[in-house]
Design a protein around this motif. Sequence first.
Motif, PDB file in Angstrom:
ATOM      1  N   VAL A  21      -4.770   9.768   2.402  1.00  0.00           N
ATOM      2  CA  VAL A  21      -3.726   9.666   3.423  1.00  0.00           C
ATOM      3  C   VAL A  21      -3.860  10.803   4.431  1.00  0.00           C
ATOM      4  O   VAL A  21      -3.745  10.603   5.644  1.00  0.00           O
ATOM      5  CB  VAL A  21      -2.329   9.681   2.772  1.00  0.00           C
ATOM      6  N   THR A 255      -4.493   2.229   4.056  1.00  0.00           N
ATOM      7  CA  THR A 255      -3.628   3.410   4.057  1.00  0.00           C
ATOM      8  C   THR A 255      -2.163   3.009   4.139  1.00  0.00           C
ATOM      9  O   THR A 255      -1.306   3.559   3.437  1.00  0.00           O
ATOM     10  CB  THR A 255      -3.988   4.337   5.229  1.00  0.00           C
ATOM     11  N   SER A 258      -0.973   1.691   0.812  1.00  0.00           N
ATOM     12  CA  SER A 258      -0.819   2.783  -0.151  1.00  0.00           C
ATOM     13  C   SER A 258       0.473   3.550   0.101  1.00  0.00           C
ATOM     14  O   SER A 258       1.258   3.801  -0.825  1.00  0.00           O
ATOM     15  CB  SER A 258      -2.022   3.734  -0.068  1.00  0.00           C
ATOM     16  N   VAL A 259       0.700   3.939   1.355  1.00  0.00           N
ATOM     17  CA  VAL A 259       1.896   4.716   1.694  1.00  0.00           C
ATOM     18  C   VAL A 259       3.158   3.898   1.436  1.00  0.00           C
ATOM     19  O   VAL A 259       4.147   4.395   0.873  1.00  0.00           O
ATOM     20  CB  VAL A 259       1.846   5.181   3.162  1.00  0.00           C
ATOM     21  N   SER A 263       5.902   5.030  -1.384  1.00  0.00           N
ATOM     22  CA  SER A 263       7.190   5.401  -0.789  1.00  0.00           C
ATOM     23  C   SER A 263       8.307   4.488  -1.279  1.00  0.00           C
ATOM     24  O   SER A 263       9.404   4.953  -1.623  1.00  0.00           O
ATOM     25  CB  SER A 263       7.105   5.340   0.741  1.00  0.00           C
TER      26      SER A 263
END
Length: 430
Positions: A21, A255, A258-259, A263
Amino acid sequence: MSSNVAKISGWLLLGSLVLSVVSALTPLRSFWAGIPVWLAAILLLPCVKPNQKKQIVALLLIGSLCLIFGVIHGMSGQYLLTALEANQKVINMLIAVGFLKLCTGAEQRAPGMLPKGRRALLRTLLGAHLFGAVLNMSSVIIVGDRLAKHEQITPVQGLLLLRAFCICAFWSPFFAAMGLTLVSAPGSQLSTLVLFGIPVSLAGIAVSAWEILRQPSAKELHGYPMAWDSLWMPCFLALVVIFAHEAFASLSVLTLVSVTSVSFTALWLLLNHGSRAGSQTMIRHIESGIAGSAGEVVLFAAAALLAAGVAGVLTSLDLHLAPAHFGYIEAGITLLILVVLAMTGMHPVTSVVLAGSILAPAVSDPNLLGLTLLMGWSLGISLSPFSGVQLSIQSRYEISAGTLLKLNWRYALLMYGFCFTLLWIYTRMT
């Protein structure tokens, strides 16, 4: 697998996720995120199942020999860095999506009467598909184990689990198929792949529903007690990723997935369990749950080594194996080859990586290649007796490979025809 190996590899892979990230937001080179992946892969390789380990060792040996050959013949050092990256964005997406399992309490629901009949099976097919689009293989185990507690799972129910999962590969941003496709077909766009993948998915669900519900035993079979109000999560997360990709085009889809996954999980645990209990749950998952993806982690890393090696050899020798033109006919042939390779036992990770490394440099429309790779992945794992999901269903619920193959071959033929038609339509629309 020892608890120490699970703990160390879990923190290494989390470190890779953080570095990945950071590299997407700063000038940090992405290969740094691959180093923890390789360290974790070395720890996890002895823990991989024997059959998968043989394929992984073969990929590592072939990839290493290709890189050595390429270096001797003046290959660019960029291919060594590509191998060092270890498909870290795809692996990190897989790890991040794994956190979402902490947000579902489906497997803890109290046992009770299961709904029965064709309507229940249809609801199970649709619901398991939406769950699978985000939770991946976990959805098969959650739904399958709940059905198995009531009675022995029949081949028709096993087929339902298989199709609900495999069809996700046509379109889901949270599937490894999409992540690897976006890497193997550079320049392909998530919005386009999803837009054309959804019609194929709907066709797959329609064909599957028709096949399953027309079975004489369908009216006596039980389905999963699917609560439609719990399906908001996969739909919400998919929309978040798609809209975020449009808003932050500079960030890769991998990305963003994933975030979003990590989160969302952190926020969900905070709101439902508080900061202390939520943190403890996250740490337990890091130190024990992440290692459950050992096979996938090592396989993706080995595939990265193979892809870099093959691409390096082709470049150093100035070889061009791709056709001069890649249209719908070439895409259809590629799709057929991917399915045949899956039937021989080759993992779709390997076949997709090989197809991408050979075809991508010569393809003028990466979305066409991307659609082909997604279709090949889905049809391959649904038909092949050697795919991970089939092996899980065969061993866990005692359904023979021959039985699933008999139930699947008509579906494969119909869906191949539909996929080929959609590829033709796509080329006429672009």
